[in-house]
Scaffold this motif. Structure first.
Motif, PDB file in Angstrom:
ATOM      1  N   LYS A  77      27.056   8.433 -46.288  1.00 54.99           N
ATOM      2  CA  LYS A  77      27.048   8.921 -44.909  1.00 54.99           C
ATOM      3  C   LYS A  77      28.287   8.411 -44.181  1.00 54.99           C
ATOM      4  O   LYS A  77      28.978   7.504 -44.668  1.00 54.99           O
ATOM      5  N   ASP A  78      28.568   8.994 -43.030  1.00 53.18           N
ATOM      6  CA  ASP A  78      29.678   8.522 -42.212  1.00 53.18           C
ATOM      7  C   ASP A  78      29.422   7.091 -41.762  1.00 53.18           C
ATOM      8  O   ASP A  78      28.279   6.695 -41.493  1.00 53.18           O
ATOM      9  N   MET A  79      30.504   6.352 -41.668  1.00 49.69           N
ATOM     10  CA  MET A  79      30.426   4.934 -41.298  1.00 49.69           C
ATOM     11  C   MET A  79      31.243   4.728 -40.026  1.00 49.69           C
ATOM     12  O   MET A  79      32.331   5.288 -39.863  1.00 49.69           O
ATOM     13  N   TYR A  80      30.720   3.895 -39.107  1.00 45.68           N
ATOM     14  CA  TYR A  80      31.379   3.650 -37.825  1.00 45.68           C
ATOM     15  C   TYR A  80      31.743   2.168 -37.725  1.00 45.68           C
ATOM     16  O   TYR A  80      30.936   1.302 -38.048  1.00 45.68           O
ATOM     17  N   PHE A  81      32.966   1.903 -37.243  1.00 45.74           N
ATOM     18  CA  PHE A  81      33.414   0.510 -37.215  1.00 45.74           C
ATOM     19  C   PHE A  81      34.583   0.332 -36.260  1.00 45.74           C
ATOM     20  O   PHE A  81      35.263   1.289 -35.864  1.00 45.74           O
ATOM     21  N   ASN A  82      34.839  -0.924 -35.914  1.00 44.37           N
ATOM     22  CA  ASN A  82      36.071  -1.396 -35.283  1.00 44.37           C
ATOM     23  C   ASN A  82      36.676  -2.464 -36.177  1.00 44.37           C
ATOM     24  O   ASN A  82      35.993  -3.054 -37.010  1.00 44.37           O
ATOM     25  N   VAL A  83      37.956  -2.737 -35.981  1.00 48.91           N
ATOM     26  CA  VAL A  83      38.617  -3.780 -36.759  1.00 48.91           C
ATOM     27  C   VAL A  83      39.768  -4.346 -35.923  1.00 48.91           C
ATOM     28  O   VAL A  83      40.348  -3.647 -35.083  1.00 48.91           O
ATOM     29  N   GLY A  84      40.080  -5.632 -36.141  1.00 50.02           N
ATOM     30  CA  GLY A  84      41.167  -6.228 -35.380  1.00 50.02           C
ATOM     31  C   GLY A  84      41.458  -7.656 -35.789  1.00 50.02           C
ATOM     32  O   GLY A  84      40.757  -8.251 -36.603  1.00 50.02           O
ATOM     33  N   GLY A  85      42.523  -8.197 -35.203  1.00 51.92           N
ATOM     34  CA  GLY A  85      42.967  -9.562 -35.484  1.00 51.92           C
ATOM     35  C   GLY A  85      42.862 -10.460 -34.267  1.00 51.92           C
ATOM     36  O   GLY A  85      42.662  -9.989 -33.134  1.00 51.92           O
ATOM     37  N   HIS A  86      43.066 -11.771 -34.492  1.00 49.00           N
ATOM     38  CA  HIS A  86      42.810 -12.765 -33.432  1.00 49.00           C
ATOM     39  C   HIS A  86      43.617 -14.046 -33.676  1.00 49.00           C
ATOM     40  O   HIS A  86      43.108 -15.147 -33.501  1.00 49.00           O
ATOM     41  N   PRO A  87      44.881 -13.975 -34.119  1.00 46.51           N
ATOM     42  CA  PRO A  87      45.618 -15.204 -34.427  1.00 46.51           C
ATOM     43  C   PRO A  87      45.988 -15.988 -33.169  1.00 46.51           C
ATOM     44  O   PRO A  87      46.423 -15.425 -32.167  1.00 46.51           O
ATOM     45  N   ALA A  88      45.808 -17.294 -33.236  1.00 49.06           N
ATOM     46  CA  ALA A  88      46.125 -18.190 -32.119  1.00 49.06           C
ATOM     47  C   ALA A  88      47.466 -18.859 -32.404  1.00 49.06           C
ATOM     48  O   ALA A  88      47.574 -19.687 -33.315  1.00 49.06           O
ATOM     49  N   LEU A  89      48.472 -18.531 -31.620  1.00 47.43           N
ATOM     50  CA  LEU A  89      49.827 -19.011 -31.865  1.00 47.43           C
ATOM     51  C   LEU A  89      50.205 -20.103 -30.876  1.00 47.43           C
ATOM     52  O   LEU A  89      49.928 -20.006 -29.676  1.00 47.43           O
ATOM     53  N   ILE A  90      50.827 -21.136 -31.393  1.00 49.88           N
ATOM     54  CA  ILE A  90      51.207 -22.287 -30.580  1.00 49.88           C
ATOM     55  C   ILE A  90      52.291 -21.890 -29.580  1.00 49.88           C
ATOM     56  O   ILE A  90      53.262 -21.212 -29.929  1.00 49.88           O
TER      57      ILE A  90
END
Length: 290
Positions: free
Chosen positions: A132-145
């Motif tokens: 079946k069709d699949m629903y999603f989000n995706v992303g990044g979250h790097p913490a830079l000094i």
């Protein structure tokens, strides 16, 4: 577990498939925030299949209610090593009975970290193994000094800026007082040279912008630049925990948290991605360190 070349050494963990170190070998300096008990006890988050918060921490698929934590599943599970060379590592996680209780789709998810000179590519691969069709989000979250100094109660950024190639008129997604859901959007002008402060980020909880027309953003701190290629992303979020913490999270997203007005149906969620049965989706963002 790490990859490296003449410029960078990048360490990752199987727990959450996330970054734990980005070390500049030329200048002998760490670039990724290192955990501080006075601030965020993370460093990076691989976000899938939900970005941010859901209304009442739940959503609906086929008239059934499911509950899932902020930023989804991957941050809470241990991945496997798919392949590992000197300059590239691929980590993978496949659905199981526990994930199906939270997210009723059969999937395979991979994160590829790849070095090319002074540039790191973070690539996400989503495979729909379901019928079946699949629903999603995706992303990044790097913490830079970033550069700054400590006071009695906080860390103060010292001339830290977001730099764009020009001014952009765009939408900003405004979070509610709890900082969990989007209350509304506003038309704003993103300046080409945007001064970042802890107070500014705290005022908005998280700065969230539509960047579908923006290909690059630079986080500039002192004499260092983190150059983000966000061509394949439609949202850019900027966050740092109030108080202490010498970092800014520059977060390339495909998707957003729930609106307060949501009907909770996942297929109706604004900026949700739809993937057909037995299909795959590949996207990435890049950071060049100069």
């Amino acid at each position: 577990m790490y990859i490296e070349n003449d410029f960078l050494k990048v360490e990752v963990t199987l727990e959450g498939s996330s970054l734990t170190s980005i070390y500049d070998k030329k200048n002998n300096v760490e670039l990724l925030y290192q955990k501080d008990q006075r601030s965020w006890m993370g460093q990076d988050v691989v976000i899938f299949p939900i970005i941010g918060g859901l209304k009442d921490s739940e959503y609906i698929i086929d008239d059934k209610v499911y509950s899932i934590k902020k930023h989804g599943l991957i941050r809470y599970v241990k991945s496997n090593v798919i392949s590992h060379t000197s300059n590239e590592i691929i980590l993978g996680f496949k659905y199981n009975e526990q994930t199906l209780q939270q997210y009723p789709f059969k999937f395979n998810f991979e994160v590829c970290y790849r070095l090319n000179d002074n540039e790191l590519t973070v690539e996400y691969r989503v495979y729909n193994l379901d019928d079946k069709d699949m629903y999603f989000n995706v992303g990044g979250h790097p913490a830079l000094i970033v550069d700054g100094y400590e006071t009695l109660n906080s860390f103060v950024f010292n001339d830290v800026r977001l730099v764009f190639d020009k001014e952009y008129e765009t939408n900003q997604y405004i979070l509610n007082d709890a900082g969990s859901l989007i209350s509304h959007t506003e038309k704003v002008i993103l300046p080409c040279n945007y001064l970042m402060t802890k107070d500014l980020i705290e005022e908005h909880k998280t700065l969230i912008y539509d960047v579908k027309d923006i290909n690059e953003v630079i986080l500039k701190t002192n004499d260092r630049s983190y150059i983000f290629d966000i061509t394949k992303c439609n949202i850019l979020a900027i966050w740092s925990m109030p108080g202490f913490g010498n970092y800014i999270c520059v977060e390339p997203w495909l998707g957003i948290p729930d609106f307060e007005s949501t009907n909770k149906k996942l297929e109706d969620k604004i900026l949700i991605q739809k993937l057909s049965s037995n299909d795959k989706y590949i996207t990435d963002y890049k950071i060049k360190f100069e």
